[in-house]
Motif scaffolding. Structure first.
Motif, PDB file in Angstrom:
ATOM      1  N   MET A  18       2.647  -8.099  12.932  1.00  0.00           N
ATOM      2  CA  MET A  18       1.726  -7.975  11.811  1.00  0.00           C
ATOM      3  C   MET A  18       2.387  -8.585  10.573  1.00  0.00           C
ATOM      4  O   MET A  18       3.436  -8.110  10.130  1.00  0.00           O
ATOM      5  CB  MET A  18       1.386  -6.504  11.541  1.00  0.00           C
ATOM      6  CG  MET A  18       0.774  -5.740  12.706  1.00  0.00           C
ATOM      7  SD  MET A  18      -0.583  -6.551  13.556  1.00  0.00           S
ATOM      8  CE  MET A  18      -1.689  -6.878  12.209  1.00  0.00           C
ATOM      9  N   THR A  19       1.774  -9.613  10.025  1.00  0.00           N
ATOM     10  CA  THR A  19       2.351 -10.303   8.866  1.00  0.00           C
ATOM     11  C   THR A  19       1.266 -11.049   8.098  1.00  0.00           C
ATOM     12  O   THR A  19       0.331 -11.588   8.722  1.00  0.00           O
ATOM     13  CB  THR A  19       3.436 -11.325   9.303  1.00  0.00           C
ATOM     14  OG1 THR A  19       3.715 -12.232   8.233  1.00  0.00           O
ATOM     15  CG2 THR A  19       3.005 -12.133  10.516  1.00  0.00           C
ATOM     16  N   PRO A  20       1.366 -11.113   6.751  1.00  0.00           N
ATOM     17  CA  PRO A  20       0.365 -11.893   6.008  1.00  0.00           C
ATOM     18  C   PRO A  20       0.403 -13.379   6.352  1.00  0.00           C
ATOM     19  O   PRO A  20      -0.511 -14.122   6.006  1.00  0.00           O
ATOM     20  CB  PRO A  20       0.734 -11.656   4.536  1.00  0.00           C
ATOM     21  CG  PRO A  20       1.971 -10.847   4.514  1.00  0.00           C
ATOM     22  CD  PRO A  20       2.308 -10.403   5.889  1.00  0.00           C
ATOM     23  N   SER A  78      -2.647 -11.501  10.551  1.00  0.00           N
ATOM     24  CA  SER A  78      -2.782 -11.004   9.186  1.00  0.00           C
ATOM     25  C   SER A  78      -4.139 -10.327   9.047  1.00  0.00           C
ATOM     26  O   SER A  78      -5.143 -10.850   9.548  1.00  0.00           O
ATOM     27  CB  SER A  78      -2.699 -12.166   8.196  1.00  0.00           C
ATOM     28  OG  SER A  78      -3.183 -11.753   6.926  1.00  0.00           O
ATOM     29  N   GLY A 133      -5.477  -9.884   6.092  1.00  0.00           N
ATOM     30  CA  GLY A 133      -6.085 -10.381   4.856  1.00  0.00           C
ATOM     31  C   GLY A 133      -5.032 -10.966   3.934  1.00  0.00           C
ATOM     32  O   GLY A 133      -3.833 -10.737   4.117  1.00  0.00           O
ATOM     33  N   TYR A 150      -3.360 -10.474   1.280  1.00  0.00           N
ATOM     34  CA  TYR A 150      -2.724  -9.565   0.332  1.00  0.00           C
ATOM     35  C   TYR A 150      -1.516  -9.011   1.053  1.00  0.00           C
ATOM     36  O   TYR A 150      -1.432  -9.081   2.284  1.00  0.00           O
ATOM     37  CB  TYR A 150      -3.679  -8.423  -0.083  1.00  0.00           C
ATOM     38  CG  TYR A 150      -4.441  -7.850   1.077  1.00  0.00           C
ATOM     39  CD1 TYR A 150      -5.738  -8.275   1.345  1.00  0.00           C
ATOM     40  CD2 TYR A 150      -3.843  -6.922   1.937  1.00  0.00           C
ATOM     41  CE1 TYR A 150      -6.429  -7.770   2.434  1.00  0.00           C
ATOM     42  CE2 TYR A 150      -4.533  -6.413   3.027  1.00  0.00           C
ATOM     43  CZ  TYR A 150      -5.833  -6.849   3.268  1.00  0.00           C
ATOM     44  OH  TYR A 150      -6.516  -6.366   4.349  1.00  0.00           O
ATOM     45  N   VAL A 151      -0.556  -8.474   0.285  1.00  0.00           N
ATOM     46  CA  VAL A 151       0.685  -8.021   0.907  1.00  0.00           C
ATOM     47  C   VAL A 151       0.745  -6.495   0.913  1.00  0.00           C
ATOM     48  O   VAL A 151       0.656  -5.856  -0.134  1.00  0.00           O
ATOM     49  CB  VAL A 151       1.915  -8.608   0.176  1.00  0.00           C
ATOM     50  CG1 VAL A 151       3.197  -8.189   0.883  1.00  0.00           C
ATOM     51  CG2 VAL A 151       1.818 -10.126   0.115  1.00  0.00           C
ATOM     52  N   LEU A 152       0.864  -5.933   2.099  1.00  0.00           N
ATOM     53  CA  LEU A 152       1.041  -4.487   2.260  1.00  0.00           C
ATOM     54  C   LEU A 152       2.534  -4.180   2.255  1.00  0.00           C
ATOM     55  O   LEU A 152       3.359  -5.077   2.439  1.00  0.00           O
ATOM     56  CB  LEU A 152       0.431  -4.045   3.589  1.00  0.00           C
ATOM     57  CG  LEU A 152      -1.063  -4.316   3.776  1.00  0.00           C
ATOM     58  CD1 LEU A 152      -1.450  -4.166   5.245  1.00  0.00           C
ATOM     59  CD2 LEU A 152      -1.875  -3.390   2.897  1.00  0.00           C
ATOM     60  N   GLY A 211       4.005  -2.539   4.492  1.00  0.00           N
ATOM     61  CA  GLY A 211       4.475  -2.583   5.870  1.00  0.00           C
ATOM     62  C   GLY A 211       3.337  -2.936   6.796  1.00  0.00           C
ATOM     63  O   GLY A 211       2.178  -2.967   6.385  1.00  0.00           O
ATOM     64  N   GLY A 212       3.657  -3.167   8.056  1.00  0.00           N
ATOM     65  CA  GLY A 212       2.639  -3.599   9.009  1.00  0.00           C
ATOM     66  C   GLY A 212       1.811  -2.460   9.599  1.00  0.00           C
ATOM     67  O   GLY A 212       0.857  -2.713  10.338  1.00  0.00           O
ATOM     68  N   ALA A 253      -1.938  -2.348   8.864  1.00  0.00           N
ATOM     69  CA  ALA A 253      -2.542  -3.517   9.520  1.00  0.00           C
ATOM     70  C   ALA A 253      -2.652  -3.264  11.027  1.00  0.00           C
ATOM     71  O   ALA A 253      -3.690  -3.553  11.634  1.00  0.00           O
ATOM     72  CB  ALA A 253      -1.707  -4.761   9.238  1.00  0.00           C
TER      73      ALA A 253
HETATM   74  N1  ADE Z   1       2.120  -6.766   6.582  1.00  0.00           N
HETATM   75  C1  ADE Z   1       2.119  -6.825   5.233  1.00  0.00           C
HETATM   76  N2  ADE Z   1       0.983  -7.345   4.769  1.00  0.00           N
HETATM   77  C2  ADE Z   1       0.199  -7.624   5.856  1.00  0.00           C
HETATM   78  C3  ADE Z   1      -1.087  -8.179   6.034  1.00  0.00           C
HETATM   79  N3  ADE Z   1      -1.834  -8.576   5.005  1.00  0.00           N
HETATM   80  N4  ADE Z   1      -1.531  -8.324   7.293  1.00  0.00           N
HETATM   81  C4  ADE Z   1      -0.782  -7.968   8.338  1.00  0.00           C
HETATM   82  N5  ADE Z   1       0.438  -7.435   8.237  1.00  0.00           N
HETATM   83  C5  ADE Z   1       0.932  -7.254   7.009  1.00  0.00           C
END
Ligand code: ADE
Length: 243
Positions: A87-89, A132, A134, A136-138, A140-141, A144
């Motif tokens: 899970m990553t932006p 991702s 969306g 935007y930055v969370l 953590g994963g 998501a």
């Molecule tokens: N981890 C941090 N931000 C995320 C995002 N937008 N989507 C998925 N994983 C994330």
């Protein structure tokens, strides 16, 4: 369908998914969830799983070995070709079509990152897909991962009842849902549209399709390109557009 989640915050996942429809599906084992605490695989006396980034800079980076060892602890249970999703932006945008694709799998491993990131080498070593939810930055994963697990799970037969599963069709059609009403028939001077009280199912269906088209044009016009409209509906859309 079984989800394996590698995370530093297992309670976020188990607690977050323990309610409502998904909670019930887990209870009756229509879907399964195994959460692996990456910290259990820290091999130092302080149980630390992160360290300063090589090259300097702010924040901490999750180390490769605990994540890799957490993955190895489940690897023998996984079938050939089981996806490992990070899970990553930076991942591919999560859409209904991606949920439908993942719902075909028998099992999925989901890796949740935290801090400033994850050592690139463990991503290269184990990850097969990046998603991702969306732009935007969370922090953590985990949130998501829960979104992915929720939307994939509701596509698994038996998770939703028959009535609920109807609702899906609208998004797969690239149209937004029509407006819904329930009792009372009047609220703050606003009346339920007459057609819904008419008992004429043909007219109700037509009205709902038109409202879906209207809403999609107003709120998400770009979706209409992929929508499956009849000639009559296309005429209706052109009329709305003033063409
Ligand atoms: N981890 C941090 N931000 C995320 C995002 N937008 N989507 C998925 N994983 C994330």
């Amino acid at each position: 369908m079984k989800f394996y989640v590698l995370t530093l915050f297992p309670e976020m996942i188990t607690e977050g998914l323990s309610h409502s429809v998904i909670g019930r599906a887990l209870k009756d084992k229509t879907i399964e969830l195994e959460v692996i605490n990456i910290r259990d695989f820290a091999n130092n006396k302080h149980n630390s799983v992160d360290d300063y980034p090589y090259g300097g800079g702010a924040g901490m980076v999750m180390q490769a070995p605990p994540i890799y060892n957490a993955y190895l602890s489940i690897k023998d249970k996984l079938g050939e070709g089981c996806p490992v999703v990070y899970m990553t932006p930076q991942g591919r945008p999560f859409k209904q079509a991606v949920a439908e694709e993942l719902a075909e799998e028998k099992e999925i491993v989901i890796l949740c990152g935290h801090y400033e990131g994850v050592d690139e080498r463990v991503i290269e070593e184990i990850v097969t897909d990046e998603i991702s939810i969306g732009d935007y930055v969370l922090t953590g994963g985990e949130l998501a991962a829960m979104a992915v697990i929720d939307s994939v799970s509701r596509l698994i037969p038996g998770v939703l009842n028959k009535e609920q599963s109807h609702i899906d069709e609208s998004f797969s059609d690239n149209l937004l849902e029509y407006p819904q009403y329930t009792r009372p028939p009047e609220f703050m001077g606003r009346k339920v549209p007459d057609v819904l009280l008419s008992g004429n199912h043909g007219l109700v269906d037509k009205w709902r399709r038109e409202k879906s088209i209207e809403r999609t044009l107003k709120k998400r016009p770009e979706l209409l390109e992929g929508a499956n409209l009849t000639d009559k509906e296309r005429e209706y859309l052109n009329k709305l557009k003033g063409e």
